[in-house]
Design an enzyme around this catalytic site. Sequence first.
Site, PDB file in Angstrom:
ATOM      1  N   LEU A  87       0.858  -1.195   0.000  1.00 53.27           N
ATOM      2  CA  LEU A  87       0.000   0.000   0.000  1.00 53.27           C
ATOM      3  C   LEU A  87       0.887   1.236   0.000  1.00 53.27           C
ATOM      4  O   LEU A  87       1.804   1.333   0.818  1.00 53.27           O
ATOM      5  CB  LEU A  87      -0.856   0.041   1.269  1.00 53.27           C
ATOM      6  CG  LEU A  87      -1.921  -1.032   1.436  1.00 53.27           C
ATOM      7  CD1 LEU A  87      -2.418  -1.018   2.873  1.00 53.27           C
ATOM      8  CD2 LEU A  87      -3.075  -0.834   0.473  1.00 53.27           C
ATOM      9  N   HIS A  88       0.625   2.144  -0.909  1.00 54.59           N
ATOM     10  CA  HIS A  88       1.404   3.391  -0.880  1.00 54.59           C
ATOM     11  C   HIS A  88       0.667   4.578  -1.465  1.00 54.59           C
ATOM     12  O   HIS A  88       1.178   5.694  -1.451  1.00 54.59           O
ATOM     13  CB  HIS A  88       2.716   3.204  -1.637  1.00 54.59           C
ATOM     14  CG  HIS A  88       2.519   3.129  -3.121  1.00 54.59           C
ATOM     15  ND1 HIS A  88       2.116   1.984  -3.751  1.00 54.59           N
ATOM     16  CD2 HIS A  88       2.641   4.066  -4.087  1.00 54.59           C
ATOM     17  CE1 HIS A  88       2.001   2.214  -5.043  1.00 54.59           C
ATOM     18  NE2 HIS A  88       2.306   3.469  -5.278  1.00 54.59           N
ATOM     19  N   ARG A  89      -0.527   4.364  -2.024  1.00 55.17           N
ATOM     20  CA  ARG A  89      -1.237   5.493  -2.655  1.00 55.17           C
ATOM     21  C   ARG A  89      -1.571   6.564  -1.629  1.00 55.17           C
ATOM     22  O   ARG A  89      -2.052   6.243  -0.534  1.00 55.17           O
ATOM     23  CB  ARG A  89      -2.565   5.038  -3.259  1.00 55.17           C
ATOM     24  CG  ARG A  89      -2.430   4.072  -4.351  1.00 55.17           C
ATOM     25  CD  ARG A  89      -2.613   4.691  -5.719  1.00 55.17           C
ATOM     26  NE  ARG A  89      -2.093   3.743  -6.670  1.00 55.17           N
ATOM     27  CZ  ARG A  89      -1.187   4.004  -7.589  1.00 55.17           C
ATOM     28  NH1 ARG A  89      -0.707   5.212  -7.730  1.00 55.17           N
ATOM     29  NH2 ARG A  89      -0.767   3.072  -8.403  1.00 55.17           N
ATOM     30  N   ARG A 142       6.884   5.828   1.930  1.00 55.84           N
ATOM     31  CA  ARG A 142       5.800   6.782   2.217  1.00 55.84           C
ATOM     32  C   ARG A 142       4.890   6.240   3.325  1.00 55.84           C
ATOM     33  O   ARG A 142       4.537   6.952   4.252  1.00 55.84           O
ATOM     34  CB  ARG A 142       4.971   6.998   0.940  1.00 55.84           C
ATOM     35  CG  ARG A 142       3.729   7.833   1.127  1.00 55.84           C
ATOM     36  CD  ARG A 142       2.849   7.745  -0.106  1.00 55.84           C
ATOM     37  NE  ARG A 142       3.267   8.601  -1.203  1.00 55.84           N
ATOM     38  CZ  ARG A 142       2.994   9.913  -1.291  1.00 55.84           C
ATOM     39  NH1 ARG A 142       2.298  10.513  -0.362  1.00 55.84           N
ATOM     40  NH2 ARG A 142       3.398  10.606  -2.325  1.00 55.84           N
TER      41      ARG A 142
END
Length: 377
Positions: A210-212, A245
């Site tokens: 997950l990084h959005r 992130r």
Amino acid sequence: MTLTDMNILHVVGARPNFMKIAPIMAAMAQQPAIRKQILVHTGQHYDENMSRVFFEDLQLPQPDVYLGVGSGSHAQQTARVMMAFEPVLLEHNPDWVVVVGDVNSTLACALVAAKLGIRVAHVEAGLRSFDWTMPEEINRVLTDRLSDMLFTTEPSGTENLRREGIPKEKIHFVGNVMIDTLVRLLPVAKERWPHLQAALGLERYVLVTLHRPANVDDRCQLREILDGLGDIAGHIPVIFPLHPRTRERMHAWQYVSTPSGLLLLEPLGYLDFLALMQRAEMIITDSGGIQEEATYLQVPCLTVRPNTERPITLEMGTNRLVEGERGALVAAARSVLEGHGRGQAQLPVYWEGQAAPRIVSALVGGTDAPPVEAVSR
Ligand code: UD1
């Protein structure tokens, strides 16, 4: 017309670019009409495990030019790439600039090239989420508008470009270069499995990325998703290599104590991640490329997003969209793990490992790339 003695300049910047450029450079190395290839790395991603390990795993040549732009706001990062890239283009004056995907480096370099009158080839053109809140959607639409040759991975890409008025002569449906890389390296990745299995001590697991910004930059949203993953980890181990992130946000908000079944790792290299993907019971992701890789590998995939720019992964593949809400995530995961998500996936056309040679043929004026109309409907 067939061109000879061509100079090609390739751009990479962020993690998902590396596996797309590797097969194109390898195919061009076999093409006598191409005299010189120059690889420019913008440095958008710069960590050892976000960049360097990929050069090793993919056997990519070292960059000829490293711009070292690093992180920043969208405007800062895009502007820094543009300023650093312009003198490089002026010095090398290539016949084509090849850009891939939809990251900030892609748009920045396409814009500089177009303004200098240097032709741009965009690989993975035409994908649309129709979600203008995604930075990548802005990058995709603008890069396509600036490009002289557009290579699509799936029929929806071709249709989107035609609807936007891009002339069909510019569009070539060639398939998926990321799958070229996967096909080439899957046997190597499989050899890593026994070592990984011993290190992790796991047989069955769910793999997560997950990084959005929409999922990890909002405190409540990230909490929902982490709680959902925690619930799933109560039933089956969950392996979660953390994008920088995501790690940063988790630390900032002190989301550091995680349930015992949730295994947080550093980002993995290409081969280790591929080895884990192909053995996973299920993948939970918000990445674009992983939806496609899961389709090829026929591993059930839950995509934590309201939309996807890769609809073929929903139509033919194992992919399903799921809301980033604890209950929805857990229910979808349960349904997949109970066997309801394991439909028989089909492989999309030209996802077979030969997309890069088609791109090279089209670029040097060959006839191997099929006409758009023949394959888009
Ligand atoms: C970028 C792409 C995204 C792609 C993703 C893959 C854009 C707009 N986004 O998002 O489409 O899916 O890459 O990873 O181009 N950082 C590090 N080390 C690094 C790189 C980044 O610590 O090597 C950290 C920095 O704090 C940085 C943050 O991660 O501010 C985000 O990096 P950035 O390149 O801005 O965007 P990504 O989220 O990686």
